[in-house]
Write an enzyme that holds these catalytic residues in place. Structure first.
Site, PDB file in Angstrom:
ATOM      1  N   THR A  45       6.649 200.412  65.211  1.00 51.25           N
ATOM      2  CA  THR A  45       7.414 201.338  66.149  1.00 51.25           C
ATOM      3  C   THR A  45       7.639 200.641  67.214  1.00 51.25           C
ATOM      4  O   THR A  45       7.133 199.626  67.608  1.00 51.25           O
ATOM      5  CB  THR A  45       6.510 202.801  66.345  1.00 51.25           C
ATOM      6  OG1 THR A  45       5.537 202.155  67.358  1.00 51.25           O
ATOM      7  CG2 THR A  45       5.805 203.260  65.309  1.00 51.25           C
ATOM      8  N   ILE A 107       1.837 200.432  67.817  1.00 51.41           N
ATOM      9  CA  ILE A 107       2.175 201.237  68.833  1.00 51.41           C
ATOM     10  C   ILE A 107       2.586 200.221  70.276  1.00 51.41           C
ATOM     11  O   ILE A 107       1.424 199.437  70.482  1.00 51.41           O
ATOM     12  CB  ILE A 107       1.166 202.395  69.175  1.00 51.41           C
ATOM     13  CG1 ILE A 107       1.906 203.446  70.441  1.00 51.41           C
ATOM     14  CG2 ILE A 107       0.137 201.851  69.542  1.00 51.41           C
ATOM     15  CD1 ILE A 107       0.973 204.799  70.318  1.00 51.41           C
ATOM     16  N   ILE A 138      -1.567 196.891  68.570  1.00 49.30           N
ATOM     17  CA  ILE A 138      -1.020 197.268  69.936  1.00 49.30           C
ATOM     18  C   ILE A 138      -0.034 196.118  70.147  1.00 49.30           C
ATOM     19  O   ILE A 138      -0.188 195.101  70.040  1.00 49.30           O
ATOM     20  CB  ILE A 138      -2.002 197.156  70.980  1.00 49.30           C
ATOM     21  CG1 ILE A 138      -3.378 197.985  70.721  1.00 49.30           C
ATOM     22  CG2 ILE A 138      -1.578 197.358  72.410  1.00 49.30           C
ATOM     23  CD1 ILE A 138      -2.817 199.510  70.436  1.00 49.30           C
ATOM     24  N   LYS A 139       1.166 196.630  70.381  1.00 48.55           N
ATOM     25  CA  LYS A 139       2.261 195.619  70.569  1.00 48.55           C
ATOM     26  C   LYS A 139       2.593 195.429  72.120  1.00 48.55           C
ATOM     27  O   LYS A 139       2.454 196.144  72.816  1.00 48.55           O
ATOM     28  CB  LYS A 139       3.672 196.276  70.405  1.00 48.55           C
ATOM     29  CG  LYS A 139       3.849 196.568  68.698  1.00 48.55           C
ATOM     30  CD  LYS A 139       5.224 197.308  68.265  1.00 48.55           C
ATOM     31  CE  LYS A 139       6.278 196.288  68.275  1.00 48.55           C
ATOM     32  NZ  LYS A 139       7.627 196.987  67.731  1.00 48.55           N
ATOM     33  N   ILE A 140       2.618 194.085  72.197  1.00 47.00           N
ATOM     34  CA  ILE A 140       2.581 193.312  73.782  1.00 47.00           C
ATOM     35  C   ILE A 140       3.893 192.739  73.696  1.00 47.00           C
ATOM     36  O   ILE A 140       3.907 191.563  72.644  1.00 47.00           O
ATOM     37  CB  ILE A 140       1.195 192.759  73.858  1.00 47.00           C
ATOM     38  CG1 ILE A 140       0.190 193.737  73.932  1.00 47.00           C
ATOM     39  CG2 ILE A 140       1.481 192.084  75.514  1.00 47.00           C
ATOM     40  CD1 ILE A 140      -1.273 192.956  74.454  1.00 47.00           C
TER      41      ILE A 140
END
Length: 367
Positions: A45, A107, A138-140
């Site tokens: 996402t 996310i 976790i998207k960084i």
């Protein structure tokens, strides 16, 4: 029964992740059907996806009403985290059977924090705790400031999807950030086998920007290079992956249970209709990769893709020649990839602001 083309892609070592998520997909059974019929084993996402999803107020009416006394930011976090948690539950079996490599749902941290290290780390931890599912990623973003955030998040035992990678140099820095994080996690006594990461290398946007410049040059030689840069760049990224995870440094970590950080091909929807709709699928087949596709690309893959096994092996010299020819045309690789990173962050910020605005209106309507 799974589609033969998507099955062939899976058999070749490519994990198919859908680049989309909405509550409607979850409640209608649409996502479950894609898992069963088209070998989808994960979901990604981003702010633009959630902005499009939450614009459908009729699907989220009840959820928005429940958040009417909260701030806009908190309401967005609650609703999107609930969707991600539900998707994580749907993929739990795949997560367990793949030993954590697949069954993943991503996310993203607030893109407005892309150039702020400490707040990114704090939000990464908060999102992980809020979703409260082991198979969340976790998207960084892979900005300079994001590198330390990647390291520190991994060091906490939180799995990370590193996004917005365009350059080979930045990709090397991302891998280094991952390895430092693993080394820190190991020093803390954490179980490295539970920590996973993917590195999202963007493809089609490279062609879009370079093709525009080749068209401006206007020569036949320049025109002959159209549509080649994105695949060449990604193939050379796979070479970096192979070399980095065959290193003595990683061998030490692997002996302690560490996993490789798989390359993920992102931005795989073809922007130029002159190109085959599955260009960024069929030309980037290789073991230990992820291809995250919008549904249109997934449908095209299922309908017409010819999967011919590993499409990257033996391609590195040719890929380097493409970049050399582009340089000879006056195409500045470093200037382009830096521009694309800036634009990528900006696009996500715009989508996030639209999401904030839409949610603000929806919350007012719910009161």
């Amino acid at each position: 029964m799974s589609n033969p083309n998507t099955q062939a892609l899976s058999d070749a070592g490519v994990s198919i992740w859908l680049d989309d998520l909405s509550r409607e997909r979850l409640t209608s059974g649409s996502l479950a059907k894609l898992i069963e019929e088209k070998n989808v084993v994960g979901v990604t996402t981003n702010p633009a996806i959630f902005a499009a999803s939450l614009s459908k107020a009729e699907v989220y009416g009840e959820a928005i009403a429940e958040q009417r006394d909260k701030s806009v930011e908190d309401a967005i976090t609650e609703i999107t985290s609930d969707d991600v948690a539900a998707a994580c539950d749907l993929f739990k079996g795949i997560y367990e059977s793949s030993k954590g490599f697949d069954g993943r749902v991503s996310i993203e941290v607030d893109p407005r924090l892309a150039h702020e290290t400490a707040p990114t780390i704090a939000q990464a931890k908060a999102l992980y705790e809020r979703v409260n599912r082991e198979n969340v990623l976790i998207k960084i973003p892979a900005t300079l400031e994001g590198l330390e955030a990647i390291t520190e998040t991994i060091a906490e035992g939180i799995s990370v999807n590193v996004t917005l990678i365009f350059s080979l140099e930045r990709y090397r820095e991302v891998i280094n950030a991952y390895l430092i994080g693993l080394e820190k996690a190991h020093a803390k006594g954490l179980d490295l086998s539970k920590i996973h990461s993917v590195a999202s290398f963007f493809v089609s946007r490279v062609d879009t920007e370079i093709d525009k410049r080749l068209a401006a040059i206007g020569t036949g030689e320049a025109a002959a290079l159209r549509g080649q840069a994105g695949v060449a760049n990604a193939r050379l990224a796979y070479q970096v992956f192979e070399e980095s995870f065959a290193s003595a440094r990683f061998e030490v970590l692997a002996a302690a249970g560490a996993n490789v950080q798989r390359p993920l091909w992102a931005s795989t929807g073809v922007k130029d209709p002159a190109y085959p709709s599955t260009l960024y699928v069929t030309e980037l087949v290789a073991p230990q990769t992820v291809n995250t596709m919008p549904e249109k690309t997934l449908d095209a893959t299922a309908a017409e893709a010819e999967i011919r096994g590993n499409a990257i092996a033996g391609s590195y010299d040719a890929a380097n020649r493409v970049l050399d020819k582009l340089a000879a045309q006056g195409i500045d690789y470093n200037e382009i990839v830096n521009l694309l990173e800036v634009e990528g962050v900006d696009k996500f910020e715009v989508a996030w602001n639209e999401l904030l605005e839409d949610m603000s209106v929806a919350l007012k309507g719910a009161k």
